[in-house]
Design an enzyme around this catalytic site. Structure first.
Site, PDB file in Angstrom:
ATOM      1  N   HIS A   1       0.846  -1.251  -0.104  1.00 43.25           N
ATOM      2  CA  HIS A   1      -0.061   0.163   0.032  1.00 43.25           C
ATOM      3  C   HIS A   1       0.828   1.219   0.047  1.00 43.25           C
ATOM      4  CE1 HIS A   1      -3.205   2.817   1.022  1.00 43.25           C
ATOM      5  NE2 HIS A   1      -4.202   1.890   0.755  1.00 43.25           N
TER       6      HIS A   1
ATOM      7  N   GLU B   1      -7.889  -5.246   0.097  1.00 40.94           N
ATOM      8  CA  GLU B   1      -8.421  -6.168  -1.011  1.00 40.94           C
ATOM      9  C   GLU B   1      -8.394  -7.510  -0.858  1.00 40.94           C
ATOM     10  OE1 GLU B   1     -10.125  -4.084  -2.324  1.00 40.94           O
ATOM     11  OE2 GLU B   1      -9.242  -2.966  -3.932  1.00 40.94           O
TER      12      GLU B   1
HETATM   13  N1  ACO Z   1       3.715  -7.530  -4.867  1.00 40.51           N
HETATM   14  C1  ACO Z   1       5.168  -7.642  -4.981  1.00 40.51           C
HETATM   15  N2  ACO Z   1       5.826  -6.623  -4.898  1.00 40.51           N
HETATM   16  C2  ACO Z   1       5.113  -5.305  -4.671  1.00 40.51           C
HETATM   17  C3  ACO Z   1       3.911  -5.218  -4.119  1.00 40.51           C
HETATM   18  C4  ACO Z   1       3.077  -6.641  -4.352  1.00 40.51           C
HETATM   19  N3  ACO Z   1       1.678  -6.544  -4.138  1.00 40.51           N
HETATM   20  N4  ACO Z   1       3.675  -4.062  -4.114  1.00 40.51           N
HETATM   21  C5  ACO Z   1       4.629  -3.562  -4.111  1.00 40.51           C
HETATM   22  N5  ACO Z   1       5.684  -4.156  -4.526  1.00 40.51           N
HETATM   23  C6  ACO Z   1       7.139  -3.975  -4.697  1.00 40.51           C
HETATM   24  C7  ACO Z   1       7.422  -3.160  -6.071  1.00 40.51           C
HETATM   25  O1  ACO Z   1       7.576  -4.149  -7.382  1.00 40.51           O
HETATM   26  C8  ACO Z   1       8.636  -2.430  -5.727  1.00 40.51           C
HETATM   27  O2  ACO Z   1       9.693  -3.198  -5.785  1.00 40.51           O
HETATM   28  P1  ACO Z   1      11.145  -2.587  -6.198  1.00 40.51           P
HETATM   29  O3  ACO Z   1      11.422  -1.595  -5.064  1.00 40.51           O
HETATM   30  O4  ACO Z   1      12.094  -3.669  -6.396  1.00 40.51           O
HETATM   31  O5  ACO Z   1      11.001  -1.941  -7.637  1.00 40.51           O
HETATM   32  C9  ACO Z   1       8.380  -2.158  -4.062  1.00 40.51           C
HETATM   33  O6  ACO Z   1       7.504  -2.952  -3.616  1.00 40.51           O
HETATM   34  C10 ACO Z   1       7.774  -0.656  -3.983  1.00 40.51           C
HETATM   35  O7  ACO Z   1       6.692  -0.632  -4.830  1.00 40.51           O
HETATM   36  P2  ACO Z   1       5.943   0.663  -5.143  1.00 40.51           P
HETATM   37  O8  ACO Z   1       5.350   0.424  -6.774  1.00 40.51           O
HETATM   38  O9  ACO Z   1       6.870   1.921  -4.997  1.00 40.51           O
HETATM   39  O10 ACO Z   1       4.876   0.898  -4.134  1.00 40.51           O
HETATM   40  P3  ACO Z   1       3.390   1.910  -4.412  1.00 40.51           P
HETATM   41  O11 ACO Z   1       3.307   2.716  -3.222  1.00 40.51           O
HETATM   42  O12 ACO Z   1       3.456   2.849  -5.661  1.00 40.51           O
HETATM   43  O13 ACO Z   1       2.500   0.952  -4.596  1.00 40.51           O
HETATM   44  C11 ACO Z   1       0.367  -0.554  -4.400  1.00 40.51           C
HETATM   45  C12 ACO Z   1       1.215   0.521  -3.913  1.00 40.51           C
HETATM   46  C13 ACO Z   1       0.126  -0.082  -6.126  1.00 40.51           C
HETATM   47  C14 ACO Z   1      -0.763  -0.706  -3.741  1.00 40.51           C
HETATM   48  C15 ACO Z   1       1.112  -1.862  -4.780  1.00 40.51           C
HETATM   49  O14 ACO Z   1       1.699  -2.402  -3.390  1.00 40.51           O
HETATM   50  C16 ACO Z   1       0.568  -2.987  -5.435  1.00 40.51           C
HETATM   51  O15 ACO Z   1       0.743  -2.957  -6.754  1.00 40.51           O
HETATM   52  N6  ACO Z   1      -0.012  -3.927  -4.688  1.00 40.51           N
HETATM   53  C17 ACO Z   1      -0.726  -4.915  -5.497  1.00 40.51           C
HETATM   54  C18 ACO Z   1      -2.077  -4.373  -5.982  1.00 40.51           C
HETATM   55  C19 ACO Z   1      -3.025  -4.268  -4.756  1.00 40.51           C
HETATM   56  O16 ACO Z   1      -3.335  -4.970  -3.906  1.00 40.51           O
HETATM   57  N7  ACO Z   1      -3.708  -3.256  -4.987  1.00 40.51           N
HETATM   58  C20 ACO Z   1      -4.788  -2.620  -4.000  1.00 40.51           C
HETATM   59  C21 ACO Z   1      -4.302  -1.556  -3.067  1.00 40.51           C
HETATM   60  S1  ACO Z   1      -5.202  -1.033  -1.855  1.00 40.51           S
HETATM   61  C22 ACO Z   1      -6.582  -0.009  -2.691  1.00 40.51           C
HETATM   62  O17 ACO Z   1      -6.275   0.749  -3.520  1.00 40.51           O
HETATM   63  C23 ACO Z   1      -7.909   0.078  -2.060  1.00 40.51           C
END
Ligand code: ACO
Length: 386
Positions: free
Chosen positions: A268, A327
Site C-alpha cells: 500500500h 483487497e
Molecule cells: N507484490 C510484490 N511486490 C510489490 C507489491 C506486491 N503486491 N507491491 C509493491 N511491490 C514492490 C514493487 O515492485 C517495488 O519493488 P522494487 O523496489 O524492487 O522496485 C516496491 O515493492 C515498492 O513498490 P511501489 O510501486 O513503489 O509501491 P507503491 O506505493 O507505488 O504501490 C500498490 C502501492 C500499487 C498498492 C502496490 O503495493 C501494489 O501494486 N499492490 C498490489 C495491488 C493491490 O493490492 N492493490 C490494492 C491496493 S489497496 C486499494 O487501492 C484500495
C-alpha cells in the site's frame, strides 16, 4: 536540425506519483499508515464498521452528523425513494450487458443526473440531491447488469429493505440472507472513505473545476477500476484458486515475485503495517466462513496464503513493508455472499460512492482549482524543416 536541449533543472521538485504530497485538508477521513489507523469522520474504523448502515455512514460524511437510532429509519426510507433506475439508464445497461460490470457502472453513472432539473447545481442542496441518487442507484445498476448479462429481466428495488439487503434481493431474486446483507453492509462501510486515494483525488480534481457531482463520480469510477487500486480483489480470488492448497503457496508466490509480478492484496502506498480494514474484513470473512463449509475451506487457505505471502515478500522485497491491504479479505467477503470476481470492483464503488460524494461537497465548498505543475523534460526550440 538543431540539437534538442533537455531541461533537467528543478527535477528534485518532482514527486513521482505525488508520494507524500498533502493535497488538501479534509474532515472526512484520516489514514495513519505508520500505525495502521483509519478514522472516518471522527470514528475509528473498528468502532463504526458493523455498527452503522452505509446510509447512516453516508449522512455522517455528507452532513457531519451521524443519525441517531431514532433518525436512522427515516434516512433509509428517504434514500430508498431514489433506488429505481430511469429507462435511459436501463437502456444503457442493456447495450452494455456484455461489458465488465465496472464499465457498465461507469456508463450508467453518467446518466444519473437525468432526473434533476439542474445537474450543474453545485450548491450544498444540489450536491446532496445528486449524492442521494448516486448512493441509492449504484447497487441497482450492478444488480440490473448482473440480471441482464445472465439473460434475465432486472428486478425492481424494494423500499422495505436496507441498501445492502435490497441489492442482494435484486441480484438473486430471493429473500436476502440477513447474514450476507450484514457482511455486505460492513464491507461498504469499511471502504466508504480513505483519505486522498487515487479515485477520490480524481473526483476532487473534477469538482475543483466547479464541474458537477455526477461528472466527478463518473471519473472516480474510472480511476477505481485499475488493478493497482480497486481492481485487485478479483485477481486475489484467482490467486487463491490457482494456489489450491496451503503447501503450494510458497512456491507459487516466489515464482510470481521473482518473475516481476505483484501479489494482489498486498502492499500500500500509505500503510506500512497491516491495513486496519483487512482486520475488520478478515473478521467478517471468518464469520461468513463459519456459516458455509465451502467458505470455511477458502478462508483457511486465505489465512495460510496471507502468512506465507508476508514472509516471502519480506524476504524477496526487504524493507518495502508490504503487508496485507483491504483487497485481500474483500475478495473472501464478496465471494462468500455469492458475487462473481468481475463484480468485486463495482461493489467497492457502491461503498466508496459515499466518500466520493462527501469529497465533492467538501471540494465545492473549498472552491479552489486543483492545478499542479509539471516539469518539462522534452526538447525545446525545434524547427519545422519543410
Ligand atoms: N507484490 C510484490 N511486490 C510489490 C507489491 C506486491 N503486491 N507491491 C509493491 N511491490 C514492490 C514493487 O515492485 C517495488 O519493488 P522494487 O523496489 O524492487 O522496485 C516496491 O515493492 C515498492 O513498490 P511501489 O510501486 O513503489 O509501491 P507503491 O506505493 O507505488 O504501490 C500498490 C502501492 C500499487 C498498492 C502496490 O503495493 C501494489 O501494486 N499492490 C498490489 C495491488 C493491490 O493490492 N492493490 C490494492 C491496493 S489497496 C486499494 O487501492 C484500495
Amino acid at each position: 536540425m538543431a540539437a534538442p536541449s533537455v531541461s533537467t533543472s528543478a527535477s528534485s521538485q518532482v514527486r513521482p506519483g505525488l508520494e507524500g504530497v498533502v493535497a488538501t485538508e479534509t474532515k472526512l477521513s484520516m489514514v495513519d499508515g505508520q500505525n495502521g489507523v483509519l478514522i472516518i469522520a471522527g470514528y475509528p474504523i473498528e468502532e463504526i464498521s458493523g455498527k452503522v448502515s452505509i446510509e447512516e455512514l453516508a449522512m455522517l460524511l455528507w452532513t457531519g452528523h451521524l443519525p441517531s437510532k431514532e433518525e436512522a429509519p427515516g434516512i433509509q426510507k428517504d434514500l430508498a425513494t431514489y433506488r429505481a433506475l430511469r429507462p435511459e439508464t436501463l437502456e444503457i445497461l442493456k447495450t452494455a450487458r456484455n461489458a465488465p460490470p465496472i464499465d457498465a457502472l461507469r456508463m450508467a453513472c453518467a446518466t444519473l443526473s437525468l432526473d434533476v432539473s439542474n445537474p450543474n447545481d453545485i450548491s450544498p442542496a444540489g450536491d446532496l440531491a445528486l449524492a442521494k441518487r448516486l448512493l441509492a442507484r449504484f447497487p441497482t445498476v450492478i444488480a440490473a447488469h448482473s440480471r441482464l448479462r445472465s439473460g434475465h429481466e432486472p428486478i425492481a428495488p424494494r423500499a422495505d429493505l436496507s441498501l445492502a439487503a435490497n441489492f442482494l434481493y435484486m441480484t438473486f431474486g430471493v429473500e436476502p440472507d440477513p447474514m450476507a446483507a450484514k457482511a455486505l453492509e460492513t464491507y461498504w462501510v469499511t471502504v466508504s472513505d480513505h483519505g486522498m486515494n487515487a479515485s477520490t483525488f480524481t473526483a476532487r480534481v473534477i469538482a475543483s473545476t466547479r464541474s458537477d457531482m455526477v461528472s466527478a463520480v463518473t471519473g472516480a469510477v474510472g480511476a477505481l477500476k485499475g488493478p493497482l487500486h480497486g481492481g485487485a480483489p478479483g485477481p486475489v480470488l484467482d490467486m487463491l484458486v490457482d494456489i489450491k492448497t496451503a503447501p503450494k503457496a510458497e512456491a507459487w508466490l516466489r515464482k510470481e515475485i521473482t518473475e516481476g509480478r505483484r501479489i494482489m492484496g498486498f502492499g500500500h502506498r500509505v500503510y506500512k503495517v497491516r491495513d486496519p480494514r483487512a482486520e475488520v474484513l478478515a473478521k467478517t470473512a471468518s464469520e461468513m466462513a463459519g456459516a458455509h463449509l465451502q467458505n470455511t475451506k477458502l478462508y483457511a487457505l486465505a489465512c495460510a496464503v496471507e502468512k506465507t505471502a508476508i514472509k516471502v515478500l519480506e524476504e524477496l522485497k526487504p524493507g518495502r513493508n508490504l503487508k496485507t491491504n483491504v483487497e485481500f479479505y474483500t475478495a473472501l467477503v464478496l465471494q462468500s455472499i455469492g458475487l462473481q470476481p468481475d463484480q468485486f470492483v463495482s461493489m467497492f464503488a457502491c461503498g466508496r460512492a459515499a466518500g466520493w460524494c462527501g469529497h465533492v461537497m467538501e471540494q465545492h465548498a473549498q472552491d479552489r482549482l486543483i492545478r499542479p505543475q509539471s516539469l518539462y523534460v522534452g526538447p525545446k526550440g525545434l524547427k519545422i524543416d519543410r
